[in-house]
Design an enzyme around this catalytic site. Structure first.
Site, PDB file in Angstrom:
ATOM      1  CG  PHE A   1      -1.901   1.160   1.196  1.00 34.01           C
ATOM      2  CD1 PHE A   1      -3.100   1.044   0.518  1.00 34.01           C
ATOM      3  CD2 PHE A   1      -1.615   2.359   1.829  1.00 34.01           C
ATOM      4  CE1 PHE A   1      -4.011   2.094   0.476  1.00 34.01           C
ATOM      5  CE2 PHE A   1      -2.505   3.421   1.787  1.00 34.01           C
ATOM      6  CZ  PHE A   1      -3.709   3.281   1.105  1.00 34.01           C
TER       7      PHE A   1
ATOM      8  CG  ASP B   1       5.447   3.506   1.569  1.00 34.70           C
ATOM      9  OD1 ASP B   1       5.502   4.136   2.650  1.00 34.70           O
ATOM     10  OD2 ASP B   1       4.396   3.336   0.935  1.00 34.70           O
TER      11      ASP B   1
ATOM     12  CE  LYS C   1      -0.202   5.486   7.513  1.00 39.03           C
ATOM     13  NZ  LYS C   1      -1.575   5.926   7.738  1.00 39.03           N
TER      14      LYS C   1
END
Length: 402
Positions: free
Chosen positions: A136, A221, A250
């Site tokens: 993702f 990532d 995040k």
């Protein structure tokens, strides 16, 4: 104006289906709703609230910057952005930083940079991007196509091309796919949304070696795994492998939206002025908060504490599983853990999450078969114990409803 959960259905696009309660206040790892009910937060805003809610040092940094300068655009630079970039470079492999607003935007920048690097250095035939099934990388059309979950990218028309996938931790399949036409490989050093799946050490090293062999960039990532979540400032630091580009978001802002792409000077040189941009990227408010969050997280006692808290989680989850036999395994690292359901409870992760909410515990899922915990890195041990006591009641409710 009086608003309730019902207001959501009246005024919001229905792409979310939030819980029935509406949180209004948070402090540390506790949250209170409109009715004053108190919850323990194991969700962390999906691995975002790295220091919990309203950490006093982050509040102070936001208030101080808020009285100085809010926004400039990148026609100018600003002091918080420069300080944060310097600290990120000093703490990692990188020489250069690009700021964005989110993980998806950081990943979009990384993918565009990789394609431009390949075009400039090797020509237009070197354009393949390889990523991994269950990965993702965000919800922009480019990043969601690179992400290895077709359900998120199907139904929006033709997808960006020259993007291929293979299974995570399958080095033979990856070796069969990569070639001299590959410009970049994007991977999570710990798959998050796909089920909290850790990489095999040999797999990660093999991917790095094959990228070197075929002159392809390796993009990590670390939007979810970064900023202390695994007990390392970034997960790559515990794997013995260094990427060419790293993305982070995040937890970086501790709850304030910010993303960043980190890379080497040689690769960064291919994003010349005008090649890419972001109106809000490098916003002084975001960078001031992120700088303080990074300062706090990147301390030995905090990073070591993450692994001690992981051990406590695993001990108590093991005791729960001995009683109820619902998990096949607890996987992940640090404060990014996944309880993978066994064969009997396949497809029922959301049932456990909903039962936890009824017990005043906030948690997440990672796919249909994994309950995900991504709490604050500094969550007090007593909150872990109380939260898992609530989780045990939730597990009992699901099991006893059989």
């Amino acid at each position: 104006m009086n608003v309730t959960r019902a207001t959501f259905d009246d005024v919001m696009v229905p792409n979310y289906n939030p819980a029935g309660m509406v949180p209004v206040r948070g402090e540390g790892s506790r949250v209170w709703d409109q009715d004053g009910a108190e919850y323990i937060d194991f969700a962390g805003g999906i691995a975002v609230n790295v220091l919990g809610h309203c950490h006093p040092e982050l509040v102070k940094a936001l208030n101080e910057q808020g009285s100085k300068l809010w926004h400039l655009s990148n026609v100018f630079t600003n002091e918080p952005a420069l300080r944060l970039a310097k600290k990120l470079n000093d703490a990692t492999f990188s020489d250069k930083v690009y700021f964005a607003n989110s993980g998806a935007e950081a990943n979009e920048a990384a993918l565009k940079l990789a394609r431009r690097w390949a075009l400039d250095k090797h020509g237009e035939d070197k354009n393949q991007i390889i990523a991994f099934n269950k990965g993702f990388h965000g919800r922009t059309f480019f990043t969601v196509t690179v992400g290895g979950q077709a359900a998120y990218s199907d139904g929006f028309g033709p997808k960006p091309g020259a993007v291929d996938h293979c299974d995570y931790n399958d080095l033979a399949a990856f070796e069969a796919l990569i070639s001299d036409k590959t410009c970049a490989v994007m991977m999570e050093p710990l798959q998050g949304e796909g089920g909290i799946i850790p990489p095999d050490a040999d797999f990660v090293k093999g991917v790095r070696e094959l990228c070197d062999k075929h002159n392809a960039l390796l993009i990590f990532d670390e939007v979810q795994s970064g900023v202390g979540r695994t007990g390392h400032l970034y997960a790559y630091m515990g794997l013995g492998v260094t990427p060419d580009i790293l993305t982070t978001a995040k937890s970086l802002g501790g709850g304030f939206p910010i993303g960043a792409m980190l890379t080497t000077a040689d690769v960064a040189a291919h994003l010349k002025p005008g090649t890419h941009g972001s109106t809000y990227g490098g916003n002084p408010l975001a960078c001031a908060v992120a700088e303080k969050a990074l300062d706090i997280v990147n301390q030995p006692e905090v990073l070591e504490g993450v692994l001690k808290k992981e051990a406590l989680f695993r001990e108590l989850l093991g005791a729960i599983n001995e009683k109820y036999n619902v998990f096949e395994e607890v996987r992940g690292q640090g404060m990014l853990l996944g309880c993978a359901l066994n064969e009997k409870y396949q497809g029922r992760a959301r049932d456990f999450m909903m039962a936890a909410t009824k017990e005043n515990l906030m948690c997440l899922v990672a796919g249909m078969n994994v309950i995900r915990f991504a709490p604050s890195l500094v969550i007090p041990d007593e909150d872990i114990k109380e939260g898992l006591a609530r989780f045990e009641r939730a597990v009992a409710a699901v099991v006893n409803a059989e």
